[in-house]
Design a protein around this motif. Structure first.
Motif, PDB file in Angstrom:
ATOM      1  N   VAL A  67       3.309  -4.419 -10.705  1.00 26.28           N
ATOM      2  CA  VAL A  67       2.949  -3.401  -9.528  1.00 26.28           C
ATOM      3  C   VAL A  67       2.123  -2.010  -9.731  1.00 26.28           C
ATOM      4  O   VAL A  67       1.442  -1.847  -8.818  1.00 26.28           O
ATOM      5  N   GLY A  68       3.142  -1.508 -10.280  1.00 29.57           N
ATOM      6  CA  GLY A  68       2.541   0.361 -10.957  1.00 29.57           C
ATOM      7  C   GLY A  68       1.593  -0.225 -11.912  1.00 29.57           C
ATOM      8  O   GLY A  68       0.963   0.654 -11.070  1.00 29.57           O
ATOM      9  N   GLU A  69       1.265  -0.626 -12.780  1.00 34.97           N
ATOM     10  CA  GLU A  69       0.236  -0.865 -13.577  1.00 34.97           C
ATOM     11  C   GLU A  69      -1.344  -1.175 -12.649  1.00 34.97           C
ATOM     12  O   GLU A  69      -2.607  -1.117 -12.836  1.00 34.97           O
ATOM     13  N   GLN A  70      -0.893  -1.970 -12.076  1.00 39.16           N
ATOM     14  CA  GLN A  70      -2.258  -2.639 -10.854  1.00 39.16           C
ATOM     15  C   GLN A  70      -2.310  -1.338  -9.940  1.00 39.16           C
ATOM     16  O   GLN A  70      -3.683  -1.052  -9.831  1.00 39.16           O
ATOM     17  N   LEU A  71      -1.080  -0.762  -9.592  1.00 35.83           N
ATOM     18  CA  LEU A  71      -1.958   1.080  -8.749  1.00 35.83           C
ATOM     19  C   LEU A  71      -1.916   1.962  -9.401  1.00 35.83           C
ATOM     20  O   LEU A  71      -3.706   2.576  -8.990  1.00 35.83           O
ATOM     21  N   ASP A  72      -1.792   1.666 -10.689  1.00 34.12           N
ATOM     22  CA  ASP A  72      -2.386   2.937 -11.738  1.00 34.12           C
ATOM     23  C   ASP A  72      -4.157   2.903 -11.628  1.00 34.12           C
ATOM     24  O   ASP A  72      -4.670   3.506 -12.465  1.00 34.12           O
ATOM     25  N   ALA A  82      -8.093   4.158   2.506  1.00 33.54           N
ATOM     26  CA  ALA A  82      -7.074   3.737   3.329  1.00 33.54           C
ATOM     27  C   ALA A  82      -6.604   2.748   2.458  1.00 33.54           C
ATOM     28  O   ALA A  82      -6.798   1.565   1.586  1.00 33.54           O
ATOM     29  N   VAL A  83      -4.822   2.073   2.589  1.00 29.51           N
ATOM     30  CA  VAL A  83      -3.809   1.386   2.134  1.00 29.51           C
ATOM     31  C   VAL A  83      -3.265   0.641   3.555  1.00 29.51           C
ATOM     32  O   VAL A  83      -3.009   1.170   4.101  1.00 29.51           O
ATOM     33  N   LYS A  84      -3.318  -0.994   3.083  1.00 28.15           N
ATOM     34  CA  LYS A  84      -2.286  -1.813   3.504  1.00 28.15           C
ATOM     35  C   LYS A  84      -1.001  -2.630   2.808  1.00 28.15           C
ATOM     36  O   LYS A  84      -1.672  -2.904   1.630  1.00 28.15           O
ATOM     37  N   THR A  85       0.280  -2.662   3.419  1.00 30.82           N
ATOM     38  CA  THR A  85       1.209  -2.659   2.739  1.00 30.82           C
ATOM     39  C   THR A  85       1.701  -3.914   3.171  1.00 30.82           C
ATOM     40  O   THR A  85       1.799  -4.056   4.559  1.00 30.82           O
ATOM     41  N   GLY A  86       2.194  -5.274   2.796  1.00 31.20           N
ATOM     42  CA  GLY A  86       2.332  -6.342   3.373  1.00 31.20           C
ATOM     43  C   GLY A  86       3.844  -6.497   2.665  1.00 31.20           C
ATOM     44  O   GLY A  86       5.066  -5.849   2.090  1.00 31.20           O
ATOM     45  N   MET A  87       3.772  -7.687   1.766  1.00 27.47           N
ATOM     46  CA  MET A  87       5.096  -8.100   1.191  1.00 27.47           C
ATOM     47  C   MET A  87       5.548  -7.297   0.466  1.00 27.47           C
ATOM     48  O   MET A  87       4.615  -7.954  -0.727  1.00 27.47           O
ATOM     49  N   LEU A  88       6.064  -6.811   0.231  1.00 30.67           N
ATOM     50  CA  LEU A  88       6.371  -5.949  -1.167  1.00 30.67           C
ATOM     51  C   LEU A  88       7.702  -6.550  -2.317  1.00 30.67           C
ATOM     52  O   LEU A  88       8.154  -5.822  -2.987  1.00 30.67           O
ATOM     53  N   VAL A 132       9.516  -1.738  -2.823  1.00 28.35           N
ATOM     54  CA  VAL A 132       9.103  -0.668  -2.707  1.00 28.35           C
ATOM     55  C   VAL A 132       9.202   0.722  -2.214  1.00 28.35           C
ATOM     56  O   VAL A 132       8.762   1.420  -2.416  1.00 28.35           O
ATOM     57  N   ALA A 133      10.476   1.379  -3.356  1.00 35.94           N
ATOM     58  CA  ALA A 133      10.374   2.796  -4.452  1.00 35.94           C
ATOM     59  C   ALA A 133       9.335   2.916  -4.754  1.00 35.94           C
ATOM     60  O   ALA A 133       9.104   3.757  -4.894  1.00 35.94           O
ATOM     61  N   LEU A 134       8.715   1.671  -5.576  1.00 38.96           N
ATOM     62  CA  LEU A 134       7.682   2.483  -5.890  1.00 38.96           C
ATOM     63  C   LEU A 134       6.823   2.839  -5.226  1.00 38.96           C
ATOM     64  O   LEU A 134       5.622   3.794  -6.336  1.00 38.96           O
ATOM     65  N   VAL A 135       5.437   1.821  -4.477  1.00 40.92           N
ATOM     66  CA  VAL A 135       4.975   1.983  -3.312  1.00 40.92           C
ATOM     67  C   VAL A 135       5.169   3.637  -2.543  1.00 40.92           C
ATOM     68  O   VAL A 135       4.521   4.296  -2.618  1.00 40.92           O
ATOM     69  N   ALA A 136       6.308   4.220  -2.600  1.00 38.87           N
ATOM     70  CA  ALA A 136       6.928   5.086  -2.024  1.00 38.87           C
ATOM     71  C   ALA A 136       6.534   6.584  -2.945  1.00 38.87           C
ATOM     72  O   ALA A 136       6.271   6.904  -2.657  1.00 38.87           O
ATOM     73  N   SER A 137       6.700   5.319  -3.877  1.00 36.21           N
ATOM     74  CA  SER A 137       6.110   7.045  -5.509  1.00 36.21           C
ATOM     75  C   SER A 137       5.423   7.362  -4.834  1.00 36.21           C
ATOM     76  O   SER A 137       4.317   8.118  -6.290  1.00 36.21           O
ATOM     77  N   PHE A 138       4.058   6.312  -5.511  1.00 36.49           N
ATOM     78  CA  PHE A 138       2.627   6.255  -4.870  1.00 36.49           C
ATOM     79  C   PHE A 138       2.304   7.040  -3.974  1.00 36.49           C
ATOM     80  O   PHE A 138       0.952   6.880  -3.464  1.00 36.49           O
TER      81      PHE A 138
END
Length: 263
Positions: free
Chosen positions: A60-65, A75-81, A87-93
């Motif tokens: 997931v982090g690779e995709q975000l990077d 803008a960003v929307k999160t759904g099912m994590l 969840v922690a990874l997305v928070a780090s981003f």
């Protein structure tokens, strides 16, 4: 002119009614260019979820990077994590995620909890403090707070209590309330509470309603709308999408919305 870009971080719905699919359709209806990071694969249709396979948090982090390094996400929307690690990874981003709309997908339509208490705690402690908006439904608010949330008064108090975890705004979605002629969402922002209302639409085609509201909010934030305007517009968009698909017979369970272009 280049299109405005939004990002959805969510699970894939093989039935096309919710998750990544609903988010991208909603972005497209708002003429926003949609990008994605997929957190889980699901085997589901209009009747229910048959299986879930989480994507490893590192990928997931690779995709975000990849997306954030190349495209101007507004803008960003999160759904099912899917997992506490994601969840922690997305928070780090979070410092790289503008206009963050967090839709905490924690409870299935059946009412069953999808994840462990660790994932629920991670939302509150790690992700909510970075959010522009969090959009739990009544069941998710109840899970996060550990108490029943069954009516508008409960939802008002729930919004106030969830705001203590740091998001700029909380919307407790009231789509599961019954016995009312209106669909009522409770909004907490800057210490004040507002009710967003729309006429109740009696239809089984309501799969993906919460995803659509959160994605429409993110799309409108990406387009530069002020927060209050974005929330009101997203509510109106969901009502319109529900109205257009109310008479469809698509599948044998809870069908999708009609994500047509904005009117």
């Amino acid at each position: 002119m280049n299109p405005v870009v939004a990002l959805t971080i969510a699970g894939s719905d093989s039935g096309g009614g919710a998750g990544i699919q609903a988010d991208l359709k909603t972005f497209a209806a708002h003429r926003v260019f949609g990008t994605s990071a997929i957190t889980a694969l699901t085997a589901q249709n209009t009747v229910g979820v048959r299986g879930i396979s989480a994507v490893p948090a590192a990928f997931v982090g690779e995709q975000l990077d990849a997306v954030l390094a190349d495209l101007p996400v507004a803008a960003v929307k999160t759904g099912m994590l899917a997992t506490p690690e994601t969840v922690a990874l997305v928070a780090s981003f979070a410092p790289r995620l503008p206009g963050l709309v967090v839709d905490p997908v924690l409870v299935a339509s059946s009412g069953d909890r999808l994840f462990t208490a660790d994932a629920e705690r991670a939302y509150l402690d790690l992700l909510f403090p970075h959010a522009t908006v969090v959009t739990p439904n009544l069941r998710e608010a109840a899970v996060l707070l550990g108490r029943a949330v069954t009516d508008v008064d409960d939802a008002v108090k729930a919004a106030e209590d969830l705001a203590a975890y740091g998001p700029e705004c909380v919307v407790v979605k009231g789509g599961h309330l019954r016995g009312s002629a209106e669909a009522v969402d409770v909004v907490w922002h800057d210490g004040t509470t507002e009710l967003l209302t729309a006429p109740w639409i009696d239809t089984a085609n309501n799969h993906g309603t919460g995803c659509t509201f959160a994605a429409a909010t993110a799309a409108r934030l990406a387009l530069g709308q002020p927060l209050a305007e974005a929330l009101h517009g997203a509510k109106a968009y969901v009502h319109e999408a529900l109205s257009r698909s109310a008479g469809w017979t698509l599948g044998s369970g809870h069908g999708p919305l009609d994500w047509g272009p904005l009117r």
